[in-house]
Structure formats: C-alpha cells, structure tokens
Design an enzyme around this catalytic site. Sequence first.
Site, mmCIF file in Angstrom:
data_model
loop_
_atom_site.group_PDB
_atom_site.id
_atom_site.type_symbol
_atom_site.label_atom_id
_atom_site.label_comp_id
_atom_site.label_asym_id
_atom_site.label_seq_id
_atom_site.Cartn_x
_atom_site.Cartn_y
_atom_site.Cartn_z
ATOM 1 N N GLY A 136 0.839 -1.192 0.000
ATOM 2 C CA GLY A 136 0.000 0.000 0.000
ATOM 3 C C GLY A 136 0.871 1.238 0.000
ATOM 4 N N GLY A 137 0.306 2.319 0.547
ATOM 5 C CA GLY A 137 1.043 3.583 0.574
ATOM 6 C C GLY A 137 2.355 3.482 1.325
ATOM 7 N N GLY B 160 24.780 11.890 -29.972
ATOM 8 C CA GLY B 160 24.344 12.565 -28.749
ATOM 9 C C GLY B 160 24.858 11.862 -27.514
ATOM 10 N N ALA B 161 25.013 10.545 -27.616
ATOM 11 C CA ALA B 161 25.478 9.778 -26.458
ATOM 12 C C ALA B 161 26.894 10.205 -26.061
ATOM 13 C CB ALA B 161 25.417 8.291 -26.753
HETATM 14 C C1 HXC Z 1 -3.191 -4.253 12.546
HETATM 15 C C2 HXC Z 1 -2.188 -6.124 11.779
HETATM 16 C C3 HXC Z 1 -1.994 -5.523 10.509
HETATM 17 C C4 HXC Z 1 -2.469 -4.215 10.335
HETATM 18 C C5 HXC Z 1 -1.173 -7.497 10.433
HETATM 19 N N1 HXC Z 1 -1.661 -7.338 11.673
HETATM 20 N N2 HXC Z 1 -1.379 -6.394 9.708
HETATM 21 N N3 HXC Z 1 -2.763 -5.484 12.774
HETATM 22 N N4 HXC Z 1 -3.042 -3.609 11.386
HETATM 23 N N5 HXC Z 1 -2.303 -3.569 9.179
HETATM 24 C C6 HXC Z 1 -1.638 -8.312 12.747
HETATM 25 C C7 HXC Z 1 -2.543 -9.486 12.482
HETATM 26 O O1 HXC Z 1 -3.844 -9.181 12.915
HETATM 27 C C8 HXC Z 1 -1.908 -10.562 13.324
HETATM 28 O O2 HXC Z 1 -2.276 -10.384 14.671
HETATM 29 C C9 HXC Z 1 -0.449 -10.244 13.234
HETATM 30 O O3 HXC Z 1 -0.361 -8.881 12.830
HETATM 31 C C10 HXC Z 1 0.266 -11.081 12.210
HETATM 32 O O4 HXC Z 1 -0.474 -11.052 11.014
HETATM 33 P P1 HXC Z 1 -0.848 -12.364 10.191
HETATM 34 O O5 HXC Z 1 -1.932 -11.980 9.266
HETATM 35 O O6 HXC Z 1 -1.111 -13.484 11.139
HETATM 36 O O7 HXC Z 1 0.515 -12.636 9.436
HETATM 37 P P2 HXC Z 1 0.723 -13.214 7.990
HETATM 38 O O8 HXC Z 1 -0.152 -14.392 7.776
HETATM 39 O O9 HXC Z 1 2.193 -13.381 7.856
HETATM 40 O O10 HXC Z 1 0.217 -12.067 7.002
HETATM 41 C C11 HXC Z 1 0.887 -10.836 6.923
HETATM 42 C C12 HXC Z 1 0.049 -9.839 6.113
HETATM 43 C C13 HXC Z 1 -1.385 -9.786 6.680
HETATM 44 C C14 HXC Z 1 0.012 -10.295 4.659
HETATM 45 C C15 HXC Z 1 0.755 -8.504 6.187
HETATM 46 O O11 HXC Z 1 -1.313 -9.602 8.103
HETATM 47 C C16 HXC Z 1 -2.193 -8.684 6.108
HETATM 48 O O12 HXC Z 1 -2.715 -8.778 5.005
HETATM 49 N N6 HXC Z 1 -2.368 -7.621 6.905
HETATM 50 C C17 HXC Z 1 -3.159 -6.486 6.491
HETATM 51 C C18 HXC Z 1 -2.447 -5.707 5.488
HETATM 52 C C19 HXC Z 1 -3.184 -4.463 5.129
HETATM 53 O O13 HXC Z 1 -4.218 -4.510 4.474
HETATM 54 N N7 HXC Z 1 -2.694 -3.349 5.696
HETATM 55 C C20 HXC Z 1 -3.286 -2.066 5.473
HETATM 56 C C21 HXC Z 1 -2.796 -1.705 4.074
HETATM 57 S S1 HXC Z 1 -3.109 -0.088 3.685
HETATM 58 P P3 HXC Z 1 -2.647 -11.625 15.614
HETATM 59 O O14 HXC Z 1 -2.781 -11.028 16.967
HETATM 60 O O15 HXC Z 1 -3.901 -12.193 15.075
HETATM 61 O O16 HXC Z 1 -1.504 -12.576 15.483
HETATM 62 C C22 HXC Z 1 -1.726 0.662 4.115
HETATM 63 C C23 HXC Z 1 -1.772 2.025 3.737
HETATM 64 C C24 HXC Z 1 -0.577 2.762 4.158
HETATM 65 O O17 HXC Z 1 -0.859 0.159 4.682
HETATM 66 C C25 HXC Z 1 -0.901 4.147 3.743
HETATM 67 C C26 HXC Z 1 0.232 5.036 3.809
HETATM 68 C C27 HXC Z 1 -0.146 6.340 3.252
#
Ligand code: HXC
Length: 510
Positions: free
Chosen positions: A169-170, A404-405
């Site tokens: 993402g971002g 040019g290069a």
């Molecule tokens: C809160 C999160 C989290 C998040 C993971 N966790 N991502 N908690 N916010 N963004 C937590 C999970 O709930 C889990 O907690 C623990 O971290 C480990 O995650 P798992 O899913 O068990 O690990 P894994 O299977 O290895 O998967 C990793 C992952 C997945 C692919 C990153 O966690 C995932 O898809 N997370 C969400 C990603 C996402 O959509 N993020 C927001 C994107 S938008 P527990 O306690 O259950 O173990 C973004 C925008 C940024 O980031 C903008 C900037 C401008």
Amino acid sequence: MKDILQELESRRASARQGGGPARAAAQHAKGKLTARERIELLLDEESFEEFDMFVAHRCTDFGMEQNRPAGDGVVTGWGTINGRMVYVFSQDFTVLGGSVSATHAQKICKIMDMAIQNGAPVIGINDSGGARIQEGVDSLAGYGEVFQRNILASGVVPQISLIMGPCAGGAVYSPAMTDFIFMVKDTSYMFVTGPDVVKTVTNEVVTAEELGGASTHTRKSSVADGAYENDVEALAEARRLFDFLPLNNRDRAPVRPFFDDPARVESSLDTLIPDNPNLPYDMKELILKVADEGDFLEIQKDFAGNIITGFIRIEGQSVGVVANQPMVLAGCLDIDASRKAARFVRFCDAFEIPILTLVDVPGFLPGTGQEYGGVIKHGAKLLFAYGEATVPKVTVITRKAYGGAYDVMSSKHLRGDFNYAWPTAQIAVMGAKGATEILYRSELGDPGKIAARTRDYEGRFANPFVAAERGFIDEVIMPHSTRRRVARAFASLRNKKLTNPWKKHDNIPL
Ligand code: HXC
C-alpha cells in the site's frame, strides 16, 4: 532503590521480548530474523542505543487499550557501522504485525529528525502489515509525517531501506523516496495493491512474489537496487554500502586504508578492445582493474545491464562509476539505462562522491518502443544529471562515443574535468558504415566504392585525435596506465570548487 532498578530491568526485558518467543519462532520459521537480531547484525557490536523502548500506542478502539505492547512494533535508535554513526529503525513484525500506528510513526520521525539535525544516515528495516487498521486516519497521518521527513532528508543524509517482509500500500512510498532499497529474496515484497485487488480489478492472477518480490523489483521495475538470499546477506551488504558513503552532504566519504599501488600497470588492458569494433568485451574488467583491490559494489546489477553503476575506491576514496557495457545491447543508451544512471549520478553529486565514467556507447537505442516510452525525456535525465553535477568528473572513452550519447556521457562540454581516451576510441557522429551510407547514398549500388568510402571515413574519424586536436579530449592515454591516470586526476581534483547559478531548484525532466 534496588527494587526500582529491578523494575527497570524487568520492563526492559519484557520490551525486548517483542511479540514473545512463539512469534519470534514463527518469524524464524519463515527464514526471517527478528527486528532486534537485524539491528545486532547491522550495527557494530554493543553500539546500539535505543530510543523509546517504552512507547505504547494510545488507541482505545477495538479493545486496543487491552493490548499496549512496549515499543509499539518498531525498534528505533542509533549506533555505529565500522565506527561511524547511523540512525536505525527496525519494524517488529512480532508486535501487531509491525503495523504503523501514530506512535510507531512518531518513533520513526524522532530518529529521522535527529538524523537530519546531527548529520547521520538513516537505515530503515521494513517488515510491516502496513497502516494499523484499528487506528485509521491516525496511522495515515503518521505515514504522511514519515514521508515528509524522507523528502526533507533527501540529499541531506543518505537514506537506505531494507525490505525484509511485507511492505504494501502507501507504505511503499517511504522506501521509494530513500536512496537505496535492498530486498530479501522470497521473504519480502513491495506493491501498491496486492494480488487480491489486482485479481478483482484487472483479472490478472499473480502471486505476491511475482507481483512485488525481490526479483521483480531488481529485474523488471528497478524499484530496488539489490536482491539478497537472506537477511544476513542483505544486512552485510548494507554495511558495505554504508562504508562508501559520507555521513551527510557536508561531509566527505571516509577514506579507507588501501594496499594497492595507485600506479599499478595493467598490461592486459592493452588487449581488452577486440580488433573487430562490433565485438563486445566486458567493461567490468576495466572497472575491477581500476579499483583499489578490485573491490566493486554494483548498484542495480540486474537491471539495464547495458549500463553499469556502482562504487569503487581509488587511493582509498569513494568513487561512483558509470560505465557502458558492450556485452548488453552493445552498450547503447535506452530508457532504462538512462534512468538508472541518472539517478546514480545525482546521488553521487548530492553526496560529493566523484564520478568516473567509462564510455563505449554506439548511441541511443532506436525503435518505437523507445520513442513512445519517452526516451527523449529519459535520456535528457542523464544529460541533465551529468551537466548539473559539480563533483569531480573523470571520463575515459575506451571505444565508441557516437552522436548525442558522446555528449551525454560526461563529455568535456558538460564540465568534465578530465576527459581521457584510449587510442582505440572512435569519437564521431556515428559509425563509419552508417555515415557513408548517408553521405554517399547514390553510390550504394557499388559495394566497392562504399567500402572505400567507409575505409576513408574510418581513417579520418574513427579515432580520438580529431577530438583531441580540439581539446575535447585532454589526453590520449595508454590503456595499461588507466588506473594511474585516473587516480592522479582525482587526486588533483580533491579541492575542486564549482557552483551552479542560484535557483530554488532545477526542473529536471521527470
Ligand atoms: C493491525 C495487523 C496488521 C495491520 C497485520 N496485523 N497487519 N494489525 N493492522 N495492518 C496483525 C494481524 O492481525 C496478526 O495479529 C499479526 O499482525 C500477524 O499477522 P498475520 O496476518 O497473522 O501474518 P501473515 O499471515 O504473515 O500475514 C501478513 C500480512 C497480513 C500479509 C501482512 O497480516 C495482512 O494482510 N495484513 C493487512 C495488510 C493491510 O491490508 N494493511 C493495510 C494496508 S493499507 P494476531 O494477533 O492475530 O496474530 C496501508 C496504507 C498505508 O498500509 C498508507 C500510507 C499512506
């Protein structure tokens, strides 16, 4: 009193546990190190000083007040690499998935502010699930604050990103604005939208690795500068890169002890260029023979192989090398090569690292693909980068410097300080065959006549002496003495001072 000291120790121990042994084991099972293990390998032993170990988030939604781990998913602080100071943050995937809350971001911002103020680089280790979902816009605000600091730090202190897990993402835009990105094969990925969204929107089926893994970003997109087998290798290479760089834009890169004679003669270089001008040879051989101890750290080695970029040292001083590679696409400039080299030249100039340019370039790659892709603007990036650079610039033309290069590749006309050519150099508008076919189109039906015209053209222009007569080449040098000549040239330029006219900033073609 003793109790209080014990309490501190026990709080520290608990914070150091991160997400606990089970999550650390899960991290290891994936082939990844923990946030703290990474810092230990990156920094000199016992040099790490931590900040904000007890910082906890302030979120009260979704029951988060019950889960407030010390450190909030990122370890921050400073330490040294071979005795030189660096600020570090390392996201801890074992704590809430390393996700970024407002306070997590504040911790990163704190060390970035200190890095800018105190003039030391920042190395960020990324391993995060992205914006902490429970915090919503507070998390986005935190990212925005980090982005703003990446921008302000750019060109002030070197910024290096190590991607050692998810970065999606971002969140990708913080590393994207740093100077170098290293990724770990198979365990890290970067993408703006993941495979599920891609499937929904474009119907493409792709794995995370294919979409944004280390090989994608080092071979296809050029988002990343290096791909490594595992965390240990990536961290070791980050240390190696760090050693080539100054701490900030007012500092000079460190001078390392060297055990290699700057006047070393390399007789083998006298036969590097094949007799047939259409045959390739490996430009890396020249780079290695010019460098102290043959040590070369290549940047973006798997992308746009027709140009080589990286760091060497000469007499212990860091030098950025840009070199056409005749082994790939005959060393011509194209969109990818121009972008790759332009960014490298600008990095070197921003941080006062002298530039050595090795030239064997038959021109720009022709074709609709290039023109439609904007090779005009991309080629202009490299031209612009060289022309605005005020660092010492030494150029050696080994063979072709056409059209040019020729101008683009750090020519005299772009304020090259030393422009050398080997006797095998051919500095001309184009190759002899192409030139005669245009000049003597009416004689094309007579191969004998055309061959004679080509020989005549070669005799007159396929050499460095026309350019040398005009002073565009400072000296025609023996290939075997290239290291000595280049070393002396850079030595004479150590006190070079050159400034560009005042401006708010330039308007490089982006
Ligand atoms: C809160 C999160 C989290 C998040 C993971 N966790 N991502 N908690 N916010 N963004 C937590 C999970 O709930 C889990 O907690 C623990 O971290 C480990 O995650 P798992 O899913 O068990 O690990 P894994 O299977 O290895 O998967 C990793 C992952 C997945 C692919 C990153 O966690 C995932 O898809 N997370 C969400 C990603 C996402 O959509 N993020 C927001 C994107 S938008 P527990 O306690 O259950 O173990 C973004 C925008 C940024 O980031 C903008 C900037 C401008």
